[in-house]
Design an enzyme around this catalytic site. Structure first.
Site, PDB file in Angstrom:
ATOM      1  N   MET A   1      96.989 -89.418  56.400  1.00 34.63           N
ATOM      2  CA  MET A   1      97.000 -89.783  55.061  1.00 34.63           C
ATOM      3  C   MET A   1      95.762 -89.517  54.105  1.00 34.63           C
ATOM      4  O   MET A   1      94.674 -89.659  54.657  1.00 34.63           O
ATOM      5  CB  MET A   1      97.307 -91.432  54.782  1.00 34.63           C
ATOM      6  CG  MET A   1      98.469 -91.534  55.415  1.00 34.63           C
ATOM      7  SD  MET A   1      98.920 -93.469  55.405  1.00 34.63           S
ATOM      8  CE  MET A   1     100.044 -93.750  56.361  1.00 34.63           C
TER       9      MET A   1
ATOM     10  N   HIS B   1     102.496 -85.907  61.358  1.00 32.26           N
ATOM     11  CA  HIS B   1     103.217 -86.220  59.829  1.00 32.26           C
ATOM     12  C   HIS B   1     102.098 -86.223  58.847  1.00 32.26           C
ATOM     13  O   HIS B   1     101.149 -87.233  58.845  1.00 32.26           O
ATOM     14  CB  HIS B   1     103.938 -87.411  59.938  1.00 32.26           C
ATOM     15  CG  HIS B   1     104.665 -87.940  58.623  1.00 32.26           C
ATOM     16  ND1 HIS B   1     105.032 -89.238  58.535  1.00 32.26           N
ATOM     17  CD2 HIS B   1     105.079 -87.470  57.502  1.00 32.26           C
ATOM     18  CE1 HIS B   1     105.634 -89.547  57.222  1.00 32.26           C
ATOM     19  NE2 HIS B   1     105.540 -88.158  56.602  1.00 32.26           N
TER      20      HIS B   1
ATOM     21  N   GLY C   1     103.116 -94.475  53.590  1.00 31.18           N
ATOM     22  CA  GLY C   1     101.728 -94.860  53.131  1.00 31.18           C
ATOM     23  C   GLY C   1     101.233 -96.109  54.006  1.00 31.18           C
ATOM     24  O   GLY C   1     100.160 -96.083  54.282  1.00 31.18           O
ATOM     25  N   PHE C   2     102.164 -96.788  54.527  1.00 29.19           N
ATOM     26  CA  PHE C   2     101.974 -98.078  54.967  1.00 29.19           C
ATOM     27  C   PHE C   2     102.778 -98.322  56.267  1.00 29.19           C
ATOM     28  O   PHE C   2     104.253 -97.932  55.986  1.00 29.19           O
ATOM     29  CB  PHE C   2     101.884 -99.172  54.109  1.00 29.19           C
ATOM     30  CG  PHE C   2     100.975 -99.306  53.034  1.00 29.19           C
ATOM     31  CD1 PHE C   2      99.677 -99.449  53.142  1.00 29.19           C
ATOM     32  CD2 PHE C   2     101.353 -98.509  51.950  1.00 29.19           C
ATOM     33  CE1 PHE C   2      98.753 -99.425  52.095  1.00 29.19           C
ATOM     34  CE2 PHE C   2     100.512 -98.315  50.697  1.00 29.19           C
ATOM     35  CZ  PHE C   2      99.213 -98.737  50.888  1.00 29.19           C
ATOM     36  N   GLY C   3     102.492 -98.902  57.306  1.00 30.12           N
ATOM     37  CA  GLY C   3     103.432 -99.376  58.196  1.00 30.12           C
ATOM     38  C   GLY C   3     104.012-100.763  57.984  1.00 30.12           C
ATOM     39  O   GLY C   3     103.483-101.574  56.958  1.00 30.12           O
ATOM     40  N   GLY C   4     104.829-101.170  58.728  1.00 31.76           N
ATOM     41  CA  GLY C   4     105.469-102.598  58.559  1.00 31.76           C
ATOM     42  C   GLY C   4     106.058-102.953  57.348  1.00 31.76           C
ATOM     43  O   GLY C   4     106.144-104.176  56.953  1.00 31.76           O
TER      44      GLY C   4
ATOM     45  N   HIS D   1     103.715 -89.968  67.351  1.00 34.41           N
ATOM     46  CA  HIS D   1     103.806 -89.738  65.947  1.00 34.41           C
ATOM     47  C   HIS D   1     102.456 -90.188  65.444  1.00 34.41           C
ATOM     48  O   HIS D   1     101.879 -91.174  65.613  1.00 34.41           O
ATOM     49  CB  HIS D   1     105.067 -90.521  65.240  1.00 34.41           C
ATOM     50  CG  HIS D   1     105.230 -90.393  63.932  1.00 34.41           C
ATOM     51  ND1 HIS D   1     105.868 -89.307  63.542  1.00 34.41           N
ATOM     52  CD2 HIS D   1     104.792 -90.955  62.913  1.00 34.41           C
ATOM     53  CE1 HIS D   1     106.001 -89.431  62.119  1.00 34.41           C
ATOM     54  NE2 HIS D   1     105.400 -90.405  61.975  1.00 34.41           N
TER      55      HIS D   1
ATOM     56  N   GLY E   1     106.424 -97.783  64.571  1.00 29.36           N
ATOM     57  CA  GLY E   1     105.112 -98.232  64.595  1.00 29.36           C
ATOM     58  C   GLY E   1     104.974 -99.569  65.103  1.00 29.36           C
ATOM     59  O   GLY E   1     104.569 -99.995  66.049  1.00 29.36           O
TER      60      GLY E   1
ATOM     61  N   SER F   1     104.858 -94.453  66.520  1.00 24.05           N
ATOM     62  CA  SER F   1     103.801 -94.282  65.672  1.00 24.05           C
ATOM     63  C   SER F   1     102.288 -94.749  65.935  1.00 24.05           C
ATOM     64  O   SER F   1     102.216 -95.965  65.919  1.00 24.05           O
ATOM     65  CB  SER F   1     104.157 -94.633  64.023  1.00 24.05           C
ATOM     66  OG  SER F   1     103.142 -94.265  63.334  1.00 24.05           O
TER      67      SER F   1
ATOM     68  N   ASP G   1     100.313 -90.149  61.921  1.00 18.63           N
ATOM     69  CA  ASP G   1     100.233 -90.127  60.477  1.00 18.63           C
ATOM     70  C   ASP G   1      98.958 -89.941  59.934  1.00 18.63           C
ATOM     71  O   ASP G   1      98.230 -90.692  59.725  1.00 18.63           O
ATOM     72  CB  ASP G   1     100.587 -91.515  60.067  1.00 18.63           C
ATOM     73  CG  ASP G   1     102.247 -91.836  60.344  1.00 18.63           C
ATOM     74  OD1 ASP G   1     103.031 -91.066  59.962  1.00 18.63           O
ATOM     75  OD2 ASP G   1     102.455 -92.874  61.162  1.00 18.63           O
TER      76      ASP G   1
ATOM     77  N   MET H   1     100.668 -86.620  55.119  1.00 19.48           N
ATOM     78  CA  MET H   1     100.964 -87.469  54.003  1.00 19.48           C
ATOM     79  C   MET H   1      99.931 -86.893  52.987  1.00 19.48           C
ATOM     80  O   MET H   1      99.265 -87.717  52.614  1.00 19.48           O
ATOM     81  CB  MET H   1     101.198 -88.747  54.213  1.00 19.48           C
ATOM     82  CG  MET H   1     102.648 -89.229  54.818  1.00 19.48           C
ATOM     83  SD  MET H   1     102.761 -90.982  55.373  1.00 19.48           S
ATOM     84  CE  MET H   1     102.210 -90.419  56.958  1.00 19.48           C
TER      85      MET H   1
ATOM     86  N   ASP I   1     111.761 -92.618  59.822  1.00 19.12           N
ATOM     87  CA  ASP I   1     110.505 -93.047  59.960  1.00 19.12           C
ATOM     88  C   ASP I   1     110.341 -94.113  58.913  1.00 19.12           C
ATOM     89  O   ASP I   1     110.504 -94.063  57.573  1.00 19.12           O
ATOM     90  CB  ASP I   1     109.533 -91.824  59.694  1.00 19.12           C
ATOM     91  CG  ASP I   1     108.137 -92.318  59.688  1.00 19.12           C
ATOM     92  OD1 ASP I   1     107.795 -93.399  60.240  1.00 19.12           O
ATOM     93  OD2 ASP I   1     107.202 -91.529  59.294  1.00 19.12           O
ATOM     94  N   GLY I   2     109.907 -95.413  59.480  1.00 18.08           N
ATOM     95  CA  GLY I   2     109.867 -96.522  58.722  1.00 18.08           C
ATOM     96  C   GLY I   2     111.035 -97.604  59.048  1.00 18.08           C
ATOM     97  O   GLY I   2     112.079 -97.480  58.674  1.00 18.08           O
ATOM     98  N   GLY I   3     110.191 -98.895  59.203  1.00 19.76           N
ATOM     99  CA  GLY I   3     111.151 -99.861  59.388  1.00 19.76           C
ATOM    100  C   GLY I   3     112.288-100.012  60.629  1.00 19.76           C
ATOM    101  O   GLY I   3     113.094-100.400  60.848  1.00 19.76           O
TER     102      GLY I   3
ATOM    103  N   MET J   1     112.145 -90.305  55.202  1.00 20.04           N
ATOM    104  CA  MET J   1     111.195 -91.688  55.125  1.00 20.04           C
ATOM    105  C   MET J   1     112.311 -92.674  54.903  1.00 20.04           C
ATOM    106  O   MET J   1     112.797 -92.607  53.735  1.00 20.04           O
ATOM    107  CB  MET J   1     110.355 -91.241  54.045  1.00 20.04           C
ATOM    108  CG  MET J   1     109.018 -90.692  54.418  1.00 20.04           C
ATOM    109  SD  MET J   1     108.080 -91.236  55.771  1.00 20.04           S
ATOM    110  CE  MET J   1     107.827 -92.689  55.561  1.00 20.04           C
TER     111      MET J   1
HETATM  112  C1  DX5 Z   1     104.471 -94.526  56.983  1.00 20.67           C
HETATM  113  C2  DX5 Z   1     104.294 -93.881  58.179  1.00 20.67           C
HETATM  114  C3  DX5 Z   1     105.066 -94.370  59.384  1.00 20.67           C
HETATM  115  C4  DX5 Z   1     104.651 -95.727  59.891  1.00 20.67           C
HETATM  116  C5  DX5 Z   1     105.714 -96.557  60.301  1.00 20.67           C
HETATM  117  O1  DX5 Z   1     103.960 -93.971  55.865  1.00 20.67           O
HETATM  118  O2  DX5 Z   1     104.867 -92.640  57.896  1.00 20.67           O
HETATM  119  O3  DX5 Z   1     105.032 -93.462  60.778  1.00 20.67           O
HETATM  120  O4  DX5 Z   1     103.558 -95.793  60.942  1.00 20.67           O
HETATM  121  O5  DX5 Z   1     105.633 -97.695  60.571  1.00 20.67           O
HETATM  122  P1  DX5 Z   1     106.659 -98.764  60.823  1.00 20.67           P
HETATM  123  O6  DX5 Z   1     107.561 -98.569  62.050  1.00 20.67           O
HETATM  124  O7  DX5 Z   1     105.820-100.097  61.295  1.00 20.67           O
HETATM  125  O8  DX5 Z   1     107.532 -99.127  59.703  1.00 20.67           O
HETATM  126 ZN    ZN Z   2     104.997 -91.220  59.789  1.00 15.96          ZN
END
Ligand code: DX5
Ligand code: ZN
Length: 223
Positions: A38, A67, A143-146, A34, A198, A9, A36, A69, A176-178, A138
């Site tokens: 937003m 993706h 909305g956020f990475g990490g 990927h 990501g 991502s 994102d 959002m 997607d996520g974590g 999801m």
């Molecule tokens: C969050 C995004 C993800 C994000 C994942 O809303 O859709 O694609 O980049 O980030 P990580 O892999 O760091 O959780």
């Molecule tokens: Zn995503």
């Protein structure tokens, strides 16, 4: 043994060195990239939009997995196709007329994906799953990475796998996520086809090696 699709991502990339980050993806074993988008309305954050998608699309040699959002994603189908997306993924929660939107994505020449927030059950897809190419689960709130992986996702993959089998759908399951070293093998065993990562990729000291590791995990995990 099936091969896992790895889709890093870009949200976690160094935006000051975007060309270099995309070149790294091009040289790596990543299958897709990927992206994102937003809007600050559907999710409480703003990332990047179509000018960035277009610029990246010009140098990226991997298929772009976009993706969205955003609210009213149906208004941006042409722009997403123009930017060179291979797949356009819209949120179930953002689409009043999902069947129409999926049809229009296909008419625009892209694969169609539908994303579900963590609290949306897979059962809402019963009458659309046969028409989509991918379902994105999801595993954090969008909305956020990490963020921390939501454990319920594992059960959700099992339920989605059953729904896909029961309806004769060919949809891929993307998570997607974590996604990281601890969660990735469990997601693969549960039935995920595509892993988005990501921070785990881009914030590592050796992103290419992490991508390689995710691919290698997939071939060494017993399904
Ligand atoms: C969050 C995004 C993800 C994000 C994942 O809303 O859709 O694609 O980049 O980030 P990580 O892999 O760091 O959780
Ligand atoms: Zn995503």
């Amino acid at each position: 043994m099936k091969e896992i699709i790895v889709s890093p991502s870009l949200l976690a990339a160094n935006f000051l060195d975007l060309r270099q980050e995309v070149e790294m993806i091009n040289q790596s074993q990543a299958d897709w990239l990927h992206m994102d988008v937003m809007d600050g309305v559907f999710v409480p954050n703003i990332s990047f939009g179509f000018p960035v998608l277009e610029a990246v699309g010009k140098v990226c040699t991997k298929p772009m997995d976009v993706h969205l959002m955003i609210v009213h994603p149906e208004n941006y189908i042409e722009q997403t196709a123009q930017a060179g997306a291979m797949l356009m993924c819209v949120h179930y929660e953002a689409c009043l007329h999902l069947h129409r939107t999926v049809s229009k994505i296909h008419e625009a020449g892209m694969k169609a994906g539908v994303a579900l927030n963590p609290s949306t059950p897979v059962s809402v897809l019963e009458d659309i799953v046969k028409d989509v190419d991918l379902v994105l689960l999801m595993s954090v709130n969008p909305g956020f990475g990490g963020q921390k992986f939501i454990e319920n996702t594992i059960e959700k993959i099992h339920r989605l796998r059953q729904l896909i089998a029961a309806t004769g759908s060919t949809a891929l399951i993307e998570v997607d996520g974590g996604v990281q070293a601890e969660t990735a093998p469990r997601l693969i065993v549960a039935g995920a086809d595509v892993l988005v990562a990501g921070n785990y990729v881009f914030k590592s000291t050796d992103p290419t090696a992490v991508i390689h590791q995710l691919k290698h995990l997939s071939s060494s995990t017993t399904l």
